[in-house]
Design a protein around this motif. Structure first.
Motif, mmCIF file in Angstrom:
data_model
loop_
_atom_site.group_PDB
_atom_site.id
_atom_site.type_symbol
_atom_site.label_atom_id
_atom_site.label_comp_id
_atom_site.label_asym_id
_atom_site.label_seq_id
_atom_site.Cartn_x
_atom_site.Cartn_y
_atom_site.Cartn_z
ATOM 1 N N LEU A 1 -9.804 -14.673 -114.589
ATOM 2 C CA LEU A 1 -8.542 -15.390 -114.789
ATOM 3 C C LEU A 1 -8.610 -16.304 -116.010
ATOM 4 O O LEU A 1 -7.645 -16.397 -116.783
ATOM 5 C CB LEU A 1 -8.198 -16.200 -113.539
ATOM 6 N N THR A 2 -9.737 -16.986 -116.193
ATOM 7 C CA THR A 2 -9.875 -17.844 -117.372
ATOM 8 C C THR A 2 -9.827 -17.028 -118.659
ATOM 9 O O THR A 2 -9.178 -17.404 -119.641
ATOM 10 C CB THR A 2 -11.203 -18.624 -117.295
ATOM 11 N N PHE B 1 -7.542 -11.145 -102.594
ATOM 12 C CA PHE B 1 -6.571 -11.406 -103.663
ATOM 13 C C PHE B 1 -6.060 -12.844 -103.571
ATOM 14 O O PHE B 1 -5.894 -13.527 -104.587
ATOM 15 C CB PHE B 1 -5.413 -10.417 -103.577
ATOM 16 N N GLY B 2 -5.810 -13.312 -102.346
ATOM 17 C CA GLY B 2 -5.381 -14.700 -102.176
ATOM 18 C C GLY B 2 -6.431 -15.679 -102.654
ATOM 19 O O GLY B 2 -6.110 -16.717 -103.247
ATOM 20 N N ILE B 3 -7.707 -15.373 -102.416
ATOM 21 C CA ILE B 3 -8.782 -16.235 -102.901
ATOM 22 C C ILE B 3 -8.793 -16.272 -104.423
ATOM 23 O O ILE B 3 -9.019 -17.316 -105.046
ATOM 24 C CB ILE B 3 -10.134 -15.750 -102.347
ATOM 25 N N THR B 4 -8.519 -15.118 -105.065
ATOM 26 C CA THR B 4 -8.538 -15.042 -106.529
ATOM 27 C C THR B 4 -7.516 -15.965 -107.159
ATOM 28 O O THR B 4 -7.799 -16.685 -108.120
ATOM 29 C CB THR B 4 -8.280 -13.598 -106.987
ATOM 30 N N LEU C 1 -16.702 -14.243 -110.421
ATOM 31 C CA LEU C 1 -16.306 -13.159 -111.324
ATOM 32 C C LEU C 1 -14.796 -13.067 -111.514
ATOM 33 O O LEU C 1 -14.328 -12.743 -112.616
ATOM 34 C CB LEU C 1 -16.844 -11.823 -110.807
ATOM 35 N N THR C 2 -14.036 -13.325 -110.487
ATOM 36 C CA THR C 2 -12.582 -13.139 -110.586
ATOM 37 C C THR C 2 -11.842 -14.440 -110.861
ATOM 38 O O THR C 2 -11.150 -14.573 -111.882
ATOM 39 C CB THR C 2 -12.046 -12.495 -109.297
ATOM 40 N N ALA D 1 -8.998 -4.533 -110.511
ATOM 41 C CA ALA D 1 -8.905 -3.585 -109.400
ATOM 42 C C ALA D 1 -10.285 -3.082 -108.995
ATOM 43 O O ALA D 1 -10.561 -2.852 -107.808
ATOM 44 C CB ALA D 1 -7.995 -2.419 -109.779
ATOM 45 N N VAL D 2 -11.164 -2.909 -109.973
ATOM 46 C CA VAL D 2 -12.526 -2.450 -109.670
ATOM 47 C C VAL D 2 -13.259 -3.493 -108.833
ATOM 48 O O VAL D 2 -13.880 -3.181 -107.805
ATOM 49 C CB VAL D 2 -13.289 -2.160 -110.979
ATOM 50 N N PHE D 3 -13.187 -4.753 -109.277
ATOM 51 C CA PHE D 3 -13.840 -5.825 -108.513
ATOM 52 C C PHE D 3 -13.237 -5.959 -107.114
ATOM 53 O O PHE D 3 -13.963 -6.099 -106.122
ATOM 54 C CB PHE D 3 -13.709 -7.154 -109.254
#
Length: 699
Positions: A571-572, A534-537, A565-566, A491-493
């Motif tokens: 995610l990894t 968010f979709g890109i993440t 970063l995300t 959420a911070v990112f």
């Protein structure tokens, strides 16, 4: 010399002045242990009509207390001198029993100090001299508080000796010929010596061995005393309404708890003190009868209720694994809880089908809508009322649940969040109904959220199946653990990069280079930007490049950094951490599943009428009576278990006794049937499987 000559008289030396004693002088002598410095003290006291307990010889403690506090190698020669002086002045009992007056050590007597100094000889001496064995040390030092300050041992001398592992002193206090000790006496918290032992117990092997030994010896000595008949020491409740067994459960003392439930004495004189009786043994298979006193839900605030609803209790799953609780819950599930669980599931699914159908058939426009007189209209109205009644029930059930067991982070991690989701489902639907009544057309928003929560809550019923239940438990723990931490960081990112990119977007496009979009809806506001990022993440977004960006290079840098970063890092890392978490929690997920199933069992029991609940509970236990009816009948529960470490090669009833003996005769009453423990069931007919657990139903 002339005899008529008068003799010259030689003047005599004046007599020594009588010795004067002050508090400082007496205390100095007792601190040093020098009895010679007390020579003449008795004459001084008699001459001035004073005693050792006079105010001028005390500073909050007496000289005897000071002497006991200054033992050297367990000795202080001034103690006997002080006692002899007090006896000569008629002040012996008062000196022995005068307590500290300082608020910090208030109530502590010489007997307390002698026990704390682990001096058996001085304890014996003080008891012989009339020490009060029911004196209570209630000062702040002896009141253990939540901050961990103080030393709580039960305030009574017997409790102090027991809690400091001095079995010799405990036995002396219980069996000495001078004066008896009241084992049933309570301290300021209502705790007896058994309660105090439960408090100071921990789950270490050495501590458990010491505590259980002293606990059992106190029970045995109490049973032999003249005051014992009719007094059940383990039935005494403290100020919280807890017996020693219940207090042990509430404090999470799992090893002491196991000992208390499975306590078995082999000696005929003490066998009635057992809570477990071995009925028969065949090789590694044992058939045991367990006393269910204080355990089952047929009495208020039972051990089962404390463990299942006590979200703050440590070691709850481990204690529910202890027999007979484990088999008792299994039996409840098999006998009636599974059927009730299925009925609840069918009722809930019917409710959700009705709720969903009503949501699909909603009308357009501004509410409230008129009721149609047709059959579909009446059915729709009935469905809305059923949905509303269900919401009110879930709201009420949630409030009651939170009152009984207030939710906290630790409770959510173990007990799950099912009750909270049900509460939210009902609350949100009630809000939607209120908005509908007020004519707000957006009432459908809360309604569909409640609908989603309702279908999510069907996962609660996966607890009826072991595989699904364990899988659901693992999901809960990962959501409340790794995934929640991931969301906090993500959420911070997400917010930080969304705000930065939005700042770069200008109000109107200035250039339309190839590859850049002029769609003003892209990164047009904070919500849209956040959704796009968010979709890109998660790999479902498209890299759009709007033409109205103030600084393209910075935009490139931020977008690439965000993806690294995300999408790549966070995610990894989440996948790796969750994989490790699954391996770690898979070992105790079964225990958590059993705990949540136990919660479902007890919740279903509470919904039943009392008469039906009592009848169902009585079917999982049998009533036995000790000693030809001299004691109240006790409820027992049969468990067949395997112990590969304890093997008996003889095929026999372990407790086969002379049926005329009153010492170990157990009588089962029910209708016109009556049988002895040594002949309850044919042995071979009981061996149906290595892991089988079976009960005799109370007719």
């Amino acid at each position: 010399m002339d005899p008529n000559e008068s003799a010259v008289s030689v003047p005599k030396e004046p007599a020594a002045a009588p010795q004067t004693f002050t508090r400082q002088k007496i205390f100095r002598a007792t601190s040093e242990g020098d009895a010679s410095k007390l020579d003449g003290l008795l004459d001084f006291l008699l001459a001035h009509d004073k005693k050792l307990t006079s105010p001028e010889f005390s500073d909050g403690k007496t000289a005897l207390l000071n002497a006991l506090l200054h033992l050297k190698n367990g000795k202080n020669d001034t103690i006997q001198v002080l006692l002899d002086i007090a006896e000569a002045t008629g002040d012996l009992e008062k000196l022995v029993n005068t307590p500290y007056t300082d608020p910090y050590y208030k109530g502590q007597t010489a007997l307390h100090v002698a026990i704390e100094r682990r001096s058996f000889d001085h304890v014996k001496l003080l008891v012989e001299k009339g020490a009060d064995m029911q004196a209570k040390a209630t000062g702040r030092f002896f009141q253990y508080d939540a901050a961990g300050e103080g030393f709580y041992f039960g305030e009574l001398p017997l409790s102090m000796a027991a809690c400091t592992n001095q079995l010799d002193i405990v036995l002396f206090l219980l069996e000495n010929p001078h004066r008896g000790v009241d084992v049933t006496d309570k301290d300021s918290r209502g705790n007896t010596v058994l309660h105090a032992l439960a408090i100071i117990a921990d789950n270490m092997e050495e501590n458990t061995e010491e505590v259980t030994q002293i606990y059992d010896q106190i029970l045995i000595c109490h049973s032999k005393s003249v005051e014992a008949p009719g007094v059940d020491l383990e039935a005494i409740r403290n100020n919280q309404g807890l017996t020693p067994l219940k207090l042990t459960a509430k404090l999470g003392r799992v090893k002491l708890f196991k000992h208390l439930l499975q306590r078995e004495f082999e000696d005929a004189a003490t066998r009635p003190l057992s809570r477990k009786f071995t009925e028969w043994v065949y090789g590694p298979v044992h058939s045991s009868l367990y006393d269910t006193s204080f355990l089952d839900t047929n009495e208020p605030n039972s051990v089962l209720e404390l463990l299942v609803f006590g979200s703050a209790i440590p070691n709850r799953p481990a204690m529910l694994r202890v027999e007979p609780l484990n088999s008792l819950l299994e039996q409840k599930w098999d006998k009636y809880a599974a059927k009730l669980f299925l009925i609840n599931f069918l009722v809930y699914m019917t409710y959700m089908v009705i709720f969903t159908s009503v949501a699909f058939r909603r009308e357009q426009g501004v509410p409230p809508f008129p009721v149609e007189g047709t059959v579909p209209g009446i059915l729709h109205l009935s469905g809305e009322l059923i949905s509303l009644i269900g919401a009110a029930y879930f709201f009420y059930k949630g409030v009651i649940s939170f009152v009984i067991s207030p939710p906290n982070i630790k409770a959510l991690y173990v007990d799950g969040y099912g009750e909270i989701l049900y509460f939210l489902q009902g609350s949100i639907l009630l809000i939607s109904a209120a908005m509908y009544g007020c004519g707000l057309k957006h009432y459908i928003g809360p309604a569909v959220i409640s609908l989603v929560l309702g279908w999510i809550n069907t996962l609660h019923y996966s607890g009826g199946f072991k595989k699904l239940g364990i899988y659901h438990i693992m999901m809960q723990r990962m959501i409340l653990g790794d995934f929640l931490r991931f969301l906090c960081i993500y959420a911070v990112f997400l917010f930080g990069f969304s705000a930065a990119i939005l700042v770069l977007i200008e109000d109107a496009p200035h250039e339309h280079d190839e590859g850049w979009s002029s769609d003003l809806s892209i990164f047009s506001h904070l919500g849209e930007t956040t959704l796009d990022l968010f979709g890109i993440t998660i790999g479902m977004g498209t890299l759009h490049f709007p033409g109205h960006i103030a600084c393209k290079d910075v935009f490139y840098f931020l977008l690439i950094l965000y993806v690294i970063l995300t999408h790549i890092l966070l995610l990894t890392m989440l996948i790796a951490v969750m994989g490790r978490t699954v391996d770690r929690i898979s070992t105790d997920s079964e225990d958590i599943w059993k705990l949540q199933r136990a919660l479902a069992i007890l919740n279903m029991e509470r919904l039943l009428p009392r008469w039906l609940r009592t009848k169902l509970i009585s079917r999982v236990a049998m009533t036995l009576r000790f000693g030809g009816g001299k004691q109240e009948p006790r409820k027992f529960f049969r468990v067949e278990e395997i112990n590969w470490k304890k093997w008996r090669s003889d095929l026999s009833n372990v407790h086969r006794e002379d049926p005329e003996s009153n010492m170990m005769r157990l009588e089962m009453y029910g209708g016109n049937k009556r049988s002895e423990l040594w002949n309850l069931q044919p042995l071979l007919g009981r061996l149906r499987g290595w892991n089988h657990t079976e009960l005799i139903n109370d007719p």
